[in-house]
Write an enzyme that holds these catalytic residues in place. Structure first.
Site, PDB file in Angstrom:
ATOM      1  CG  ASP A 131      -2.033   1.017   1.105  1.00 27.91           C
ATOM      2  OD1 ASP A 131      -2.385   1.382  -0.031  1.00 27.91           O
ATOM      3  OD2 ASP A 131      -2.571   1.447   2.144  1.00 27.91           O
ATOM      4  CE1 TYR A 133      -0.428   8.435   4.216  1.00 33.67           C
ATOM      5  CE2 TYR A 133       1.679   9.591   4.240  1.00 33.67           C
ATOM      6  CZ  TYR A 133       0.404   9.401   4.750  1.00 33.67           C
ATOM      7  OH  TYR A 133      -0.043  10.183   5.793  1.00 33.67           O
ATOM      8  CG  HIS A 138      -4.535  10.701   3.304  1.00 34.38           C
ATOM      9  ND1 HIS A 138      -5.554  10.658   4.230  1.00 34.38           N
ATOM     10  CD2 HIS A 138      -3.648   9.743   3.683  1.00 34.38           C
ATOM     11  CE1 HIS A 138      -5.320   9.708   5.121  1.00 34.38           C
ATOM     12  NE2 HIS A 138      -4.159   9.147   4.818  1.00 34.38           N
ATOM     13  CD  GLU A 207      -6.063   5.074   4.990  1.00 33.43           C
ATOM     14  OE1 GLU A 207      -5.378   4.768   3.988  1.00 33.43           O
ATOM     15  OE2 GLU A 207      -5.577   5.360   6.094  1.00 33.43           O
ATOM     16  CD  GLU A 209      -5.413   3.257  -0.076  1.00 32.67           C
ATOM     17  OE1 GLU A 209      -4.631   2.700  -0.888  1.00 32.67           O
ATOM     18  OE2 GLU A 209      -5.240   3.250   1.155  1.00 32.67           O
ATOM     19  CG  ASP A 241      -5.625   0.588   3.725  1.00 30.71           C
ATOM     20  OD1 ASP A 241      -5.634  -0.557   4.194  1.00 30.71           O
ATOM     21  OD2 ASP A 241      -4.740   1.424   3.969  1.00 30.71           O
ATOM     22  NE  ARG A 245      -7.356   6.667  10.107  1.00 29.94           N
ATOM     23  CZ  ARG A 245      -6.655   6.657   8.989  1.00 29.94           C
ATOM     24  NH1 ARG A 245      -5.395   6.274   9.015  1.00 29.94           N
ATOM     25  NH2 ARG A 245      -7.213   7.010   7.842  1.00 29.94           N
ATOM     26  CD  GLN A 248      -2.282   3.998  11.150  1.00 30.00           C
ATOM     27  OE1 GLN A 248      -3.484   3.973  10.931  1.00 30.00           O
ATOM     28  NE2 GLN A 248      -1.422   4.486  10.284  1.00 30.00           N
ATOM     29  CE  LYS A 261      -3.391   1.849   7.427  1.00 29.47           C
ATOM     30  NZ  LYS A 261      -4.263   2.723   6.609  1.00 29.47           N
ATOM     31  CB  THR A 265      -7.590  -4.538   2.223  1.00 32.13           C
ATOM     32  OG1 THR A 265      -6.637  -4.259   3.252  1.00 32.13           O
ATOM     33  CG2 THR A 265      -7.482  -3.499   1.127  1.00 32.13           C
ATOM     34  CB  THR A 360      -6.165   8.152   1.728  1.00 34.39           C
ATOM     35  OG1 THR A 360      -6.015   7.022   2.587  1.00 34.39           O
ATOM     36  CG2 THR A 360      -7.561   8.718   1.896  1.00 34.39           C
ATOM     37  CD  GLU A 374      -7.534  12.985   4.627  1.00 31.42           C
ATOM     38  OE1 GLU A 374      -7.089  13.876   3.881  1.00 31.42           O
ATOM     39  OE2 GLU A 374      -7.872  11.870   4.219  1.00 31.42           O
TER      40      GLU A 374
END
Length: 427
Positions: A131, A133, A138, A207, A209, A241, A245, A248, A261, A265, A360, A374
């Site tokens: 994955d 970024y 984002h 997320e 994507e 995804d 949080r 994480q 994560k 997915t 994202t 966000e």
């Protein structure tokens, strides 16, 4: 393009698309394409002489009797292109081959199955999942939350496509429900000493994507050049995804995401070929950044992104949908060919079926962000259509991602990327 098959004007699976997937309408899984409200069973089509007018595929007809698309994808982009164009011809109103399907009621009955009657599956056997970024907005928005605007982006961000290795075994097809993950979280970040508790995730996020499937592999030790990288890509899917949080936040230092994560997915089951997206090429973000890239990442053309409108919808337990975000695939700093080139620059050997997520995809305006983190900043909840609020996802929430380029009658889309959150598993 007009078709003899009735295709709704708002269908993401117009004749301009022809995406490939894996379906089962009985016990076995077989390759198929989606067209309008139907799936064409490619195994039934091939075994009944459907490809008799396409010499290039004759020696490879066995790929349509496989439970994944890996064997077909491994044939390479020139073959994918010929098969797609041939199937477009077969379905055109003015088809050169009316005897193949248009005037063949028996084969229509055998091979054309309503999408409502098929089960979709993950289209490829995924060996590895990486994955990236690449969503600049984002990355900036999240960086501001944790480091402030002056240090939002790390020094390396505009020089290479940042990524982490995800978990391939938990990639699931659209419609598969997921249990709320649980694990270690730091209930009170201000406490000293910092001691975690075991808890269901309280900050479950999404997320938005895109993701690319690899078609032809490269040998170990041999990087893929930026000029050749696109020909190693089979096609794209939409991807959610899911992110825990709070799990994480506690685990990601110093090595990055792990349990936050790996619980699931979600991807759309139909792979939109790169050739189908060609008409929607557009310039990506910050073209001026290209000159500062190292040579192995520099693309010759500026149109290295796609003009694909995207949206995120949440439906709560009461069944009232709310579109919470609208973004666009143009909001990526790096392209998938750049991701392939960077992934292999060390000599890493990508394999057929490997999945590469984009990161994202967020815009800069309100309600264009691809994650709840966000949109809410973890402080200001969103209001849904029924008046309820969401800071993060609740049990029973269904999230739908959509992406579709083009116009009425010629849409090229992915179909819905759907996932529903179930309560955590009792331990």
């Amino acid at each position: 393009m007009a078709s003899w098959l009735q295709i709704p004007k708002n269908s993401p699976f117009s004749l301009a698309n022809i995406p490939f997937g894996i379906i089962s309408a009985s016990a076995s899984r077989v390759p198929a394409i989606a067209i309008g409200e139907y799936a064409l069973n490619l195994n039934a089509f091939a075994s009944s002489g459907g490809f008799s007018q396409l010499p290039a595929i004759q020696q490879h007809l066995g790929v349509f009797n496989e439970p994944t698309l890996n064997a077909f994808a491994a044939l390479g982009r020139p073959v994918h292109r010929q098969v797609r164009e041939y199937l477009q011809n077969v379905f055109r109103a003015d088809t050169q081959f009316p005897q193949i399907l248009k005037d063949n009621a028996d084969l229509q009955k055998t091979a054309l199955v309503p999408l409502s009657k098929v089960e979709n599956h993950v289209p490829m056997q995924i060996g590895d999942y990486t994955d990236f970024y690449a969503g600049l907005n984002h990355a900036y928005n999240v960086g501001v939350l944790f480091r402030g605007p002056e240090n939002a982006l790390q020094p390396n961000y505009k020089h290479l496509p940042v990524a982490y290795h995800g978990r391939a075994s938990s990639v699931v097809a659209s419609g598969t429900p997921l249990h709320r993950p649980q694990g270690q979280i730091l209930a009170n970040p201000a406490a000293n000493p910092k001691l975690p508790i075991f808890s269901p995730c309280k900050r479950l996020d999404i997320e938005l994507e895109l993701a690319a499937f690899i078609s032809t592999p490269n040998d170990l030790g041999k990087p893929v050049s930026i000029e050749e990288a696109e020909d190693h890509i089979f096609g794209l899917v939409l991807m959610n995804d899911w992110s825990a949080r709070d799990i994480q936040a506690w685990e990601y230092v110093p090595l990055g995401p792990f349990n936050a994560k790996n619980f699931g997915t979600t991807i759309t089951p139909w792979v939109v070929l790169i050739d189908a997206l060609e008409p929607f090429r557009a310039a990506g973000l910050e073209p001026g950044n290209r000159d500062s890239l190292l040579p192995y990442l520099r693309e010759k053309r500026a149109e290295n992104a796609y003009e694909i409108p995207l949206e995120v919808e949440i439906t709560n337990k009461g069944g009232q949908p709310t579109v919470i975000s609208k973004s666009n695939a143009r909001n990526l700093l790096y392209s998938f060919p750049q991701m392939v080139a960077h992934h292999t620059i060390t000599g890493c050997n990508l394999r057929t079926g490997d999945l590469l997520g984009s990161g994202t995809i967020s815009g800069t305006e309100p309600n264009t962000q691809g994650s709840l983190l966000e949109q809410t900043n973890g402080k200001t909840p969103l209001k849904l259509a029924d008046g309820s609020e969401r800071m993060f996802l609740e049990d029973g929430d269904t999230v739908i991602l959509r992406g579709m380029a083009g116009s009425d009658g010629n849409y090229v889309g992915f179909g819905d990327c759907i996932g529903t959150i179930l309560p955590p598993v009792a331990l």
